[in-house]
Design an enzyme around this catalytic site. Structure first.
Site, PDB file in Angstrom:
ATOM      1  N   ASP A   1       0.820  -1.218   0.000  1.00  0.00           N
ATOM      2  CA  ASP A   1       0.000   0.000   0.000  1.00  0.00           C
ATOM      3  C   ASP A   1       0.851   1.264   0.000  1.00  0.00           C
ATOM      4  OD1 ASP A   1       1.004  -0.137   2.554  1.00  0.00           O
ATOM      5  OD2 ASP A   1      -0.943  -0.004   3.562  1.00  0.00           O
TER       6      ASP A   1
ATOM      7  N   LYS B   1       5.853   8.939  16.396  1.00  0.00           N
ATOM      8  CA  LYS B   1       5.337   9.866  15.403  1.00  0.00           C
ATOM      9  C   LYS B   1       5.370  11.295  15.929  1.00  0.00           C
ATOM     10  CE  LYS B   1       2.186   6.322  13.672  1.00  0.00           C
ATOM     11  NZ  LYS B   1       0.777   5.937  13.460  1.00  0.00           N
TER      12      LYS B   1
ATOM     13  N   ASP C   1       1.554   6.723   0.401  1.00  0.00           N
ATOM     14  CA  ASP C   1       0.849   5.517   0.802  1.00  0.00           C
ATOM     15  C   ASP C   1      -0.635   5.745   0.512  1.00  0.00           C
ATOM     16  OD1 ASP C   1      -0.944   5.878   3.362  1.00  0.00           O
ATOM     17  OD2 ASP C   1       0.842   7.103   3.688  1.00  0.00           O
TER      18      ASP C   1
END
Length: 241
Positions: free
Chosen positions: A117, A168, A222
């Protein structure tokens, strides 16, 4: 090494068994790997990319809606002269578990693993050369993006080794692009450990300096969210511009 010979002796495993829950509202009963991007199925772009680098054998690790993927392949929409092998996991096994399930189909001494993906227009010739020169058993293809908020960052030292994976955070950062080169011995150890997630159970737990990083200058996308799926055509459709 010519680009068209890069993957001639390297089997490729494409991880394409995910449920695609975040974009199910957009795709319905179309599997994520067949999402329409720039006028064709996303998988077609991936297979063409691999074919252009000389790939001869690709193993698709399938799960959710696998019958749609096998039907698409049967129509001959893509893949050219490549041998494309479909392996359908009986239940969700995770990214590492999926590699264990298809291990018998991966016959080369070095194996390229990639997420089904994501797409980036990186030069795989440079990645393979970098991996071989590093002497590492495992290499991660990385890319720098303007907004790394959705991705875990990778801290790469001057020795081109990954020192740690970071949580993140927004802003520019170097990320794991979801493409790997593993020696057969490394892959066998991963499978023997019974790992489920390649990212969390294997890569993030590897001792600092174990993994080689090749940071490519490439466009990355993505298709995991409706927003990124909508933007994917601009990356893939314009990569030859």
């Amino acid at each position: 090494m010519r680009s068209e010979d890069t993957l001639a002796n390297i089997d490729v495993a494409v991880l394409a068994g995910g449920l695609g829950t975040r974009i199910r509202g957009v795709l319905g009963d179309t599997p994520k790997v067949l999402a329409p991007v720039a006028g064709r199925a996303f998988l077609g772009h991936l297979l063409d990319y691999l074919s252009n680098h000389g790939s001869r054998r690709v193993v698709l690790c399938l799960g959710h809606l696998a019958d749609r993927v096998t039907a698409w392949l049967a129509r001959g929409d893509s893949a050219g002269a490549m041998d494309v092998v479909c392996q359908i996991e009986p239940e969700p096994l995770g990214t590492a578990g999926a590699l264990g399930y298809v291990r018998k189909e991966l016959r080369s001494g070095t194996i390229l693993v990639m997420n089904g993906d994501t797409f980036l227009d990186a030069d795989l010739r440079a990645f393979v050369a970098s991996h071989r020169l590093s002497g590492a058993e495992a290499s991660v293809l990385c890319v720098t993006v303007e907004d790394a908020a959705r991705y875990g960052r990778v801290e790469v030292g001057a020795d081109s080794r990954i020192h740690r994976f970071v949580e993140k955070a927004p802003g520019t950062g170097t990320i794991n692009a979801g493409v790997y080169l593993f020696s057969a011995a490394f892959l066998d150890r991963v499978i023997a450990q019974g790992a489920v997630s390649l990212e969390r159970d294997v890569l993030e737990k590897a001792p600092p300096g174990t993994l080689h990083a090749h940071v490519a200058k490439a466009r990355f996308i993505d298709i995991g969210t409706p927003e990124s799926l909508a933007a994917a055509g601009g990356v893939i459709g314009g990569r030859d511009a």
